[in-house]
Design a protein around this motif. Sequence first.
Motif, PDB file in Angstrom:
ATOM      1  N   ILE A   5      27.844  67.888  33.738  1.00 26.54           N
ATOM      2  CA  ILE A   5      28.521  67.989  35.027  1.00 26.54           C
ATOM      3  C   ILE A   5      28.718  69.479  35.301  1.00 26.54           C
ATOM      4  O   ILE A   5      29.266  70.211  34.473  1.00 26.54           O
ATOM      5  CB  ILE A   5      29.868  67.248  35.021  1.00 26.54           C
ATOM      6  N   ASP A   7      29.835  72.475  38.184  1.00 23.74           N
ATOM      7  CA  ASP A   7      30.421  72.920  39.444  1.00 23.74           C
ATOM      8  C   ASP A   7      29.593  74.089  39.961  1.00 23.74           C
ATOM      9  O   ASP A   7      29.456  75.103  39.272  1.00 23.74           O
ATOM     10  CB  ASP A   7      31.868  73.391  39.248  1.00 23.74           C
ATOM     11  N   VAL A  43      29.245  69.449  43.188  1.00 24.13           N
ATOM     12  CA  VAL A  43      29.248  69.085  41.774  1.00 24.13           C
ATOM     13  C   VAL A  43      27.952  68.341  41.509  1.00 24.13           C
ATOM     14  O   VAL A  43      27.631  67.363  42.188  1.00 24.13           O
ATOM     15  CB  VAL A  43      30.473  68.219  41.414  1.00 24.13           C
TER      16      VAL A  43
END
Length: 89
Positions: A5, A7, A43
């Motif tokens: 994940i 950002d 994201v």
Amino acid sequence: MAKLITDVVLKDGTDETTFINDVTSNENVDLVDQVSSLNNMVVLSVEENYLDTIKSHVSVLSADTFEDITDPVTYPCLLYTSDAADEED
């Protein structure tokens, strides 16, 4: 390899939709969230071996995985009850 994940903060003036369409056309990248409350942030779920490619994308200002984030951000919460409201009136 595992997907991370990530950002991603985009440079000012970057068209978010064009960027998302560009990077998610690659099987190594999936959109997790188009953060509408924060301009220029998305994201993504990115294959570990493809992360450097995302970081070097011309539209990317920064790209951080949750592994890169050492201190979580916390926000205080203030309770506002009706009793407190009555005292202030």
